[in-house]
Design a protein around this motif. Structure first.
Motif, short mmCIF file in Angstrom:
data_model
loop_
_atom_site.label_atom_id
_atom_site.label_comp_id
_atom_site.label_asym_id
_atom_site.label_seq_id
_atom_site.Cartn_x
_atom_site.Cartn_y
_atom_site.Cartn_z
N ASN A 171 6.41 0.96 11.32
CA ASN A 171 5.40 0.81 10.28
C ASN A 171 4.05 1.36 10.74
O ASN A 171 3.36 2.05 9.98
N LYS A 224 4.00 5.15 10.72
CA LYS A 224 3.82 5.66 9.35
C LYS A 224 2.36 5.57 8.93
O LYS A 224 1.80 6.51 8.35
N GLN A 225 1.72 4.43 9.23
CA GLN A 225 0.32 4.26 8.83
C GLN A 225 -0.61 5.18 9.62
O GLN A 225 -1.63 5.63 9.08
N GLU A 256 0.15 8.18 10.50
CA GLU A 256 0.27 9.46 9.81
C GLU A 256 -0.57 9.47 8.54
O GLU A 256 -1.22 10.47 8.20
N GLU A 257 -0.57 8.35 7.81
CA GLU A 257 -1.39 8.25 6.60
C GLU A 257 -2.87 8.37 6.95
O GLU A 257 -3.64 9.02 6.23
#
Length: 205
Positions: free
Chosen positions: A40, A43-44, A46-47
């Motif tokens: 998780n 992913k964040q 990368e955001e």
């Protein structure tokens, strides 16, 4: 343009706060939950990088004379991003050590386990220190923004004052012109009346 940038800023602040909270929790979670949390956070992160890229594009569109303040803020955000990535790497190292400990069936009393605990304590101390440093940088950045905003406001007030003076002078000139026109009109009216009162004279031969 700046409104779009500030919107990205708000999203970045919320996202990085969530990432910071999750990174701090990683070493203390059970193995299954840790794997999910690590995925998780990746992913964040990368955001967050995508948000920084969008903010970079917005800054490039801002006129050069107004770009300085936003460029300074971008440098601060990129530094913060680098710190988050470093914290995440440290957190993953602690995670890997704990998993290996559990697989080996360590009962927590070995010297290796004590070393891991020392590493965790050191990592927590470093995290706290870095969070304090980030908070200090944010305060400094906020102070700088406040100073720059105050300067812009002062310049705007000065410009408004100059504009008000120009409008006042223009009104005074308009009043003077109206007065002169009124005076000229009265003079012309008097001259026309005198001409109309003069008797017609016919020359005699």
């Amino acid at each position: 343009m700046s409104s779009d940038f500030e919107g990205y800023e708000q999203d970045f602040a919320v996202l990085t706060a969530e990432i910071t909270s999750k990174i701090a929790r990683v070493p203390r979670l059970p193995p299954d939950e840790k794997k999910q949390m690590v995925a998780n956070v990746e992913k964040q992160l990368e955001e967050a990088k995508e948000l920084l890229e969008q903010m970079d594009l917005e800054v490039r569109e801002i006129p050069p004379q107004s770009r300085g303040m936003y460029s300074n803020r971008m440098r601060s955000y990129k530094q913060e991003m680098g710190k988050l990535e470093t914290d995440f790497k440290r957190s993953r190292i602690a995670y890997s050590d704990e998993v290996r400990n559990e697989l080996l069936g360590d009962d927590g009393n070995s010297s290796e386990n004590q070393l891991i605990k020392l590493r965790e304590e050191r990592a927590h101390l470093l995290d706290n220190t870095e969070r304090l440093e980030r908070s200090s940088r944010r305060l400094e950045a906020g102070y700088q923004i406040a100073v720059e905003t105050e300067q812009i406001g002062q310049e705007m007030l000065e410009n408004l004052s100059h504009d008000r003076e120009k409008i006042h002078r223009a009104r005074e000139r308009l009043r003077e012109t109206d007065a002169n026109l009124g005076k000229s009109s009265r003079i012309l009216t008097g001259m026309l009346r005198r001409i109309s009162w003069m008797p017609d004279t016919v020359p005699s031969y």
